[in-house]
Scaffold this motif. Structure first.
Motif, PDB file in Angstrom:
ATOM      1  N   SER A 152      47.017  33.862  42.713  1.00 52.96           N
ATOM      2  CA  SER A 152      48.404  33.324  43.283  1.00 52.96           C
ATOM      3  C   SER A 152      49.552  33.750  42.499  1.00 52.96           C
ATOM      4  O   SER A 152      50.476  34.046  42.896  1.00 52.96           O
ATOM      5  CB  SER A 152      48.332  32.187  43.567  1.00 52.96           C
ATOM      6  OG  SER A 152      48.170  31.243  42.480  1.00 52.96           O
ATOM      7  N   THR A 153      49.318  34.166  41.097  1.00 53.52           N
ATOM      8  CA  THR A 153      50.301  34.514  40.136  1.00 53.52           C
ATOM      9  C   THR A 153      50.672  36.078  40.266  1.00 53.52           C
ATOM     10  O   THR A 153      49.548  36.809  40.477  1.00 53.52           O
ATOM     11  CB  THR A 153      50.207  33.991  38.856  1.00 53.52           C
ATOM     12  OG1 THR A 153      49.118  34.783  38.153  1.00 53.52           O
ATOM     13  CG2 THR A 153      50.042  32.610  38.821  1.00 53.52           C
ATOM     14  N   PRO A 154      51.922  36.510  40.147  1.00 56.33           N
ATOM     15  CA  PRO A 154      52.114  37.844  39.985  1.00 56.33           C
ATOM     16  C   PRO A 154      51.513  38.669  38.717  1.00 56.33           C
ATOM     17  O   PRO A 154      50.719  39.957  38.846  1.00 56.33           O
ATOM     18  CB  PRO A 154      53.605  38.047  39.747  1.00 56.33           C
ATOM     19  CG  PRO A 154      54.125  36.832  40.482  1.00 56.33           C
ATOM     20  CD  PRO A 154      53.005  35.803  40.299  1.00 56.33           C
ATOM     21  N   ALA A 155      51.069  37.892  37.502  1.00 55.78           N
ATOM     22  CA  ALA A 155      50.572  38.300  36.616  1.00 55.78           C
ATOM     23  C   ALA A 155      49.160  38.578  36.672  1.00 55.78           C
ATOM     24  O   ALA A 155      48.419  39.942  36.544  1.00 55.78           O
ATOM     25  CB  ALA A 155      50.591  37.464  35.421  1.00 55.78           C
ATOM     26  N   GLU A 156      48.387  37.797  37.668  1.00 55.07           N
ATOM     27  CA  GLU A 156      47.118  38.006  37.743  1.00 55.07           C
ATOM     28  C   GLU A 156      46.877  39.267  38.737  1.00 55.07           C
ATOM     29  O   GLU A 156      45.961  40.050  38.683  1.00 55.07           O
ATOM     30  CB  GLU A 156      46.618  36.937  38.433  1.00 55.07           C
ATOM     31  CG  GLU A 156      46.371  35.722  37.234  1.00 55.07           C
ATOM     32  CD  GLU A 156      45.708  34.567  38.036  1.00 55.07           C
ATOM     33  OE1 GLU A 156      44.905  33.938  37.200  1.00 55.07           O
ATOM     34  OE2 GLU A 156      46.238  34.235  39.148  1.00 55.07           O
ATOM     35  N   ARG A 157      47.494  39.295  39.772  1.00 60.44           N
ATOM     36  CA  ARG A 157      47.671  40.522  40.667  1.00 60.44           C
ATOM     37  C   ARG A 157      47.978  41.728  40.216  1.00 60.44           C
ATOM     38  O   ARG A 157      47.390  42.849  40.261  1.00 60.44           O
ATOM     39  CB  ARG A 157      48.843  40.218  41.844  1.00 60.44           C
ATOM     40  CG  ARG A 157      48.080  39.208  42.774  1.00 60.44           C
ATOM     41  CD  ARG A 157      48.974  39.141  44.081  1.00 60.44           C
ATOM     42  NE  ARG A 157      50.292  38.668  43.937  1.00 60.44           N
ATOM     43  CZ  ARG A 157      51.006  37.936  43.806  1.00 60.44           C
ATOM     44  NH1 ARG A 157      50.182  36.615  43.737  1.00 60.44           N
ATOM     45  NH2 ARG A 157      52.361  37.902  43.468  1.00 60.44           N
ATOM     46  N   ALA A 158      48.887  41.850  39.170  1.00 59.22           N
ATOM     47  CA  ALA A 158      49.154  43.003  38.294  1.00 59.22           C
ATOM     48  C   ALA A 158      47.956  43.492  37.491  1.00 59.22           C
ATOM     49  O   ALA A 158      47.867  44.805  37.348  1.00 59.22           O
ATOM     50  CB  ALA A 158      50.517  42.893  37.485  1.00 59.22           C
ATOM     51  N   GLU A 159      47.166  42.549  36.766  1.00 64.32           N
ATOM     52  CA  GLU A 159      46.116  42.760  36.038  1.00 64.32           C
ATOM     53  C   GLU A 159      44.903  43.377  36.935  1.00 64.32           C
ATOM     54  O   GLU A 159      44.260  44.659  36.553  1.00 64.32           O
ATOM     55  CB  GLU A 159      45.738  41.733  35.141  1.00 64.32           C
ATOM     56  CG  GLU A 159      44.495  41.571  34.514  1.00 64.32           C
ATOM     57  CD  GLU A 159      44.641  42.694  33.323  1.00 64.32           C
ATOM     58  OE1 GLU A 159      43.401  43.284  32.700  1.00 64.32           O
ATOM     59  OE2 GLU A 159      45.498  43.089  32.923  1.00 64.32           O
TER      60      GLU A 159
END
Length: 176
Positions: free
Chosen positions: A30-37
Motif C-alpha cells: 500500500s505505500t508508494p515506496a514499496e510500489r516503487a521498489e
C-alpha cells in the motif's frame, strides 16, 4: 432506532482512520515506496539485451507422484434377454439389451438348436472354455461365473485414472 444509528456511527468511525500513506485499501503493497521498489526490481529483470535467469530446478521433486497401478481387467458381462423368431425364419437374440440378428452374432457366440429354446454357447477367447447360457441368465466371462438374473449383482463402479468414477448406465426399464 437509536441503537441502529449508534451502531452505524461506530462502524463509520472504525473505517475512517485509514493510513495516510496508502492510496487504496485493495493494494497488496500500500505505500508508494514499496510500489516503487517493486517496479525497480521488475525493470532490472527485463533490461534489453539481457536474458532473465531462471532459478535452477530443485534436485528433489516438489511433491510425490502417485504410483500408477495396472488396472484390473474390466469384467465382460453377457446378459441373455431371450430370442424371437422373425417372419423371414431367422432369429433375433437380445444380448445386454441389444437386439442382434442371428447372422450377426459375434464369433464366440453361437445360437444352439433347437433355436426356439434361445440357448447360446459363449466361448471365452482367452481360456477356450464354453458356457451354455439360457434366457434370463447372466455370464461373467472374465470370472467364468453364470448367474440367474435375479442373483446377479452389478459390479461396483470403477475409478478412472483421473480419479473420476464411472457409473453404469441406468436401466431403461427401471421405475426410478
Amino acid at each position: 432506532m437509536f441503537k441502529r444509528s449508534l451502531s452505524a456511527i461506530l462502524v463509520m468511525l472504525v473505517l475512517l482512520p485509514i493510513s495516510a500513506e496508502s492510496q487504496s485499501v485493495f493494494r497488496l503493497f500500500s505505500t508508494p515506496a514499496e510500489r516503487a521498489e517493486l517496479e525497480r526490481r521488475r525493470q532490472e529483470m527485463f533490461r534489453p539485451g539481457q536474458t532473465p535467469t531462471l532459478p535452477e530446478p530443485a534436485e528433489e521433486p516438489l511433491f510425490d507422484l502417485p504410483l500408477v497401478e495396472e488396472a484390473e481387467p474390466e469384467d465382460i458381462i453377457y446378459r441373455l434377454g431371450g430370442t424371437m423368431l422373425r417372419s423371414d425364419g431367422s432369429y433375433t437374440v437380445w444380448i445386454n439389451d441389444l437386439p442382434i440378428n442371428q447372422e450377426n452374432l459375434p464369433e464366440n457366440i453361437e445360437l444352439l438348436a433347437p433355436f426356439s429354446q434361445g440357448r447360446l454357447r459363449i466361448v471365452s477367447p482367452d481360456s477356450g472354455r464354453s458356457f451354455e447360457v439360457k434366457p434370463g441368465q447372466v455370464l461373467n466371462l472374465t470370472t467364468g461365473e453364470l448367474f440367474e438374473s435375479y442373483d446377479f449383482v452389478e459390479p461396483p463402479p470403477r475409478a478412472e485414472a483421473d480419479g473420476s468414477i464411472t457409473e453404469p448406465e441406468a436401466d431403461p426399464d427401471s421405475l426410478d
